[in-house]
Design an enzyme around this catalytic site. Structure first.
Site, short mmCIF file in Angstrom:
data_model
loop_
_atom_site.label_atom_id
_atom_site.label_comp_id
_atom_site.label_asym_id
_atom_site.label_seq_id
_atom_site.Cartn_x
_atom_site.Cartn_y
_atom_site.Cartn_z
N TYR B 113 0.86 -1.18 0.00
CA TYR B 113 0.00 0.00 0.00
C TYR B 113 0.90 1.23 0.00
O TYR B 113 1.90 1.27 0.71
CB TYR B 113 -0.88 -0.02 1.26
CG TYR B 113 -1.70 1.24 1.48
CD1 TYR B 113 -3.01 1.31 1.01
CD2 TYR B 113 -1.17 2.34 2.14
CE1 TYR B 113 -3.77 2.46 1.22
CE2 TYR B 113 -1.92 3.49 2.34
CZ TYR B 113 -3.22 3.54 1.88
OH TYR B 113 -3.97 4.67 2.07
N GLU B 201 -3.51 7.49 -3.80
CA GLU B 201 -3.44 6.20 -3.11
C GLU B 201 -3.25 5.09 -4.13
O GLU B 201 -4.01 4.99 -5.09
CB GLU B 201 -4.74 5.99 -2.33
CG GLU B 201 -4.73 4.75 -1.45
CD GLU B 201 -6.07 4.58 -0.71
OE1 GLU B 201 -6.10 4.78 0.51
OE2 GLU B 201 -7.08 4.27 -1.38
#
Lengths: 292, 391
Positions: B113, B201
């Site tokens: 991530y 993101e």
């Protein structure tokens, strides 16, 4: 006494020749402020507000000529970040920026810069500061407030007016009312202002109006627990706001569990603040607290 | 402002960041050509069909499907295009899928991530990575916060090389993969800052079996205040993904958010508007919306506000709460009277006006002959509107 501004404040208005700037500068003048000058690059040498106020090309020039210690900014968003930095670079002690809609990345850099100077900064996207009967540095309607001993700190505009109105209805005046703004990046924080009100002999109680989003109220509550002896009455707007939606203010968005109204209120109560559940009870609660 | 995955990936690609590529289509007629193009240009023989909507949780909702060959890709396109996708972010009514991305399937060795957003408390942007890729990051933050590693970006200095190396090391990357990560992270921050993003993101960021670092998904939101600086970004706005009444309100410079209650609210100022919703709830009602008519409320804004509120069929009563500072209450009162007459309202309207010229305004309303319930205080107004809803 009061905090931040009083009858001795010497104020310049950046953007005084624009429509917002000239309208509100006139209101400040009418309230009795010492508006000693205005700043609009390229319009130095002219006058504003029917010849009552000289206009300068730069903050540095305005400060040198007038001895100004406060600047009130109405410059449009594309130029506002620069205007704040200019005021700080000129050594203006207190900078209040009303402008709404400044890009957040620019504010990140401006805030970092202002912190390297000796200036204190309020805003942006805020209603400014009102010390009743002494000085109005911003757009708060002067007539709603009266002189007294309650300090008011708020992220909001009209909700601040509502709270001040409730205080006056209870016969409680204010030492100083400050709208700090609801953007993600702002100058003076709730904690800093709690510190100032605690040190101000004219303030007996403090109203702190927050809202969903961010962690400023939490930081202030932790500070108050050990450092503020005066009663702090707190309210958080946005109990009914759905998570992930921006409620008007760029900063009013619940993006984590700790940013909800319920979480903030719980922590404020744990830190010994008096938490008001209903926005209609702000005035009454301050009254009953002071009568204890 | 939000954009779609395929748009975010196009921006990443423009910054030289490796992405899982593909072709996005709106019409099932384009399906064969799209699959063939992905096969030919990207050398893919397996595909991922991905619904393009502005909501997370697409995979769990059935909006992302692996397809092992051309035939199954075509079948999945037919299934997903036009479906109503329900995820934890869409609400129960779901979202109609109007676009799908036909993407190359990649061999995944590891999933991470990576994200950049503003740390409000620090007043700095923060670059964060986690070895727990593909998961909901909120969940990781709750259960194992030590697995999220952050680097604060000093304003004006950008993401420094040593910080990017720290982040790569935190993911356990070494050698060539670490080098790729350092380059990618610095490009990501450059994009974030240059385009005034509020969040970038990448979840998941993958290492392929071949050892390459690739953005498998991408989410980018932008700072609305800065859109005037980026017309190419502003053009990416997809009105189909927004509530039509919110879009309509935006045209009148009104800030409106639809909720699921039945008391319509019209208020000046965001803080007061939120508080008005709160007090309605506290006295036993349920707000139908957030509506901030702003500082310059006039006859036209009041009329438009009414139109927007009443376009919601659930609304059984309306509460107007205006604190006149700069705005004069008598002007607002005239707006209300005109709007009520013109719009032929069939729900009760409770009005509370305070501040500048409130007394004059109350008299205007009382003498207007229109059916308006007048309230004195904030609390009184909430009680009256909730009583009106209950009949």
């Amino acid at each position: 006494m009061a905090i931040l501004v009083d009858k001795n404040s010497k104020i310049i208005v950046q953007g005084i020749t624009g429509s917002e700037g000239s309208f509100h500068a006139a209101q400040c003048l009418e309230y009795g402020d010492n508006v000693v000058g205005g700043v609009t690059p390229g319009k130095g040498g002219q006058t504003a507000l029917d010849g009552k106020v000289p206009v300068f090309n730069s903050c540095a020039e305005a400060r040198a000529e007038t001895g100004a210690n406060v600047s009130l900014i109405f410059v449009p968003p594309p130029f506002a970040a620069d205007a704040i930095m200019e005021a700080a670079a000129a050594g203006i002690e207190l900078i209040v920026c009303i402008t709404e809609g400044i890009p957040i990345a620019q504010m990140v850099e401006v805030k970092a810069y202002v912190e390297t100077t000796g200036s204190r900064f309020i805003g942006p996207n805020c209603p400014g500061i009102l010390t009743p009967d002494e000085a109005k540095v911003g757009i708060m309607p002067g007539f709603i407030a009266q002189k007294g001993s309650v300090g008011v700190i708020s992220k909001s505009g009209t909700l601040t007016y509502e709270a001040v109105h409730q205080l006056c209805s209870e016969g409680l005046g204010q030492s100083t009312c400050i709208g700090i703004g609801g953007d993600p990046i702002i100058g003076a924080t709730m904690r800093e202002l709690l510190e100032m009100f605690e040190a101000d002999p004219a303030t007996d109680a403090i109203v702190m109006i927050g809202e969903i989003g961010g962690s400023m109220e939490i930081e202030a509550a932790h500070y108050a627990k050990d450092n503020v002896s005066k009663p702090v009455i707190g309210f958080i707007a946005g109990q009914t706001a759905p998570p992930g939606r921006r409620m008007g203010h760029a900063g009013a968005i619940v993006s984590g569990a700790d940013e909800s109204a319920a979480a903030k209120k719980k922590l404020m109560a744990e830190c010994g603040l008096i938490v008001v559940e209903s926005p209609a009870d702000i005035g009454r609660t301050v009254k009953s607290t002071l009568n204890k | 402002m939000k954009i779609h995955e395929f748009q975010a990936k196009a921006l990443l690609k423009g910054y030289g960041i490796p992405i899982q590529d593909g072709v996005t289509i709106e019409d099932v007629e384009q399906a064969e050509a799209a699959v063939d193009q992905v096969s030919k240009e990207l050398g893919a023989d397996q595909y991922i069909i991905k619904a393009q909507v502005h909501a997370g949780g697409r995979g769990k909702g059935g909006g992302v499907k692996f397809s092992s060959d051309r035939a199954s890709a075509l079948e999945n396109i037919r299934k997903i295009l036009g479906m109503t996708l329900i995820t934890h972010q869409t609400g129960a009514e779901g979202r109609l899928v109007k676009k799908v991305m036909v993407a190359e399937a990649l061999d995944i060795k590891q999933e991470f991530y990576a994200a950049i957003t503003l740390d409000r408390a620090k007043g700095m942007d923060t670059f964060m990575v986690s070895s727990e890729g593909g998961m909901e990051i909120e969940e990781v933050a709750k259960t194992s916060p030590e697995k999220i590693v952050k680097e604060a970006i000093v304003p004006g200095f950008g993401l420094r090389s040593f910080q990017a190396r720290n982040l790569a090391a935190a993911l356990g990357l070494e050698g060539n993969a670490a080098k790729q990560a350092v380059g990618m992270f610095q490009k990501l921050y450059k994009l974030y800052r240059e385009l005034d993003c509020s969040i970038v993101e990448i979840n998941p960021l993958i290492v392929t079996k071949q050892g390459n670092l690739v953005a498998l998904d991408a989410k980018i939101n932008f700072d609305d205040n800065a859109l005037y600086l980026h017309s190419e970004v502003a053009e990416m706005r997809d009105l189909d993904e927004e509530d039509p009444s919110e879009v309509e309100a935006g045209k009148y410079n009104l800030n409106y958010i639809k909720l699921d209650g039945n008391v319509g609210c019209m208020v000046n100022g965001a803080g007061l508007a939120m508080s008005t919703m709160d007090i309605i709830k506290q006295v036993g009602g349920s707000p139908a919306n957030f509506l901030d008519v702003g500082g310059g409320a006039n006859v036209e804004t009041v009329k438009n506000g009414f139109r927007i509120i009443l376009s919601d069929e659930n609304v059984k009563a309306v509460l107007i709460n205006i604190f006149g500072g700069i705005v004069r209450c008598d002007r607002i009162a005239n707006g209300i009277i005109e709007a009520v007459k013109e719009l032929d309202l069939n729900v009760p309207v409770v009005v509370r006006l305070a501040g500048t010229n409130a007394d004059v305004a109350k008299e205007l309303l009382a003498n207007s002959g229109v059916a308006i319930i007048s309230a004195d205080s904030f609390e009184d107004a909430a009680n009256k509107v909730v009583a009106a809803v209950k009949g």
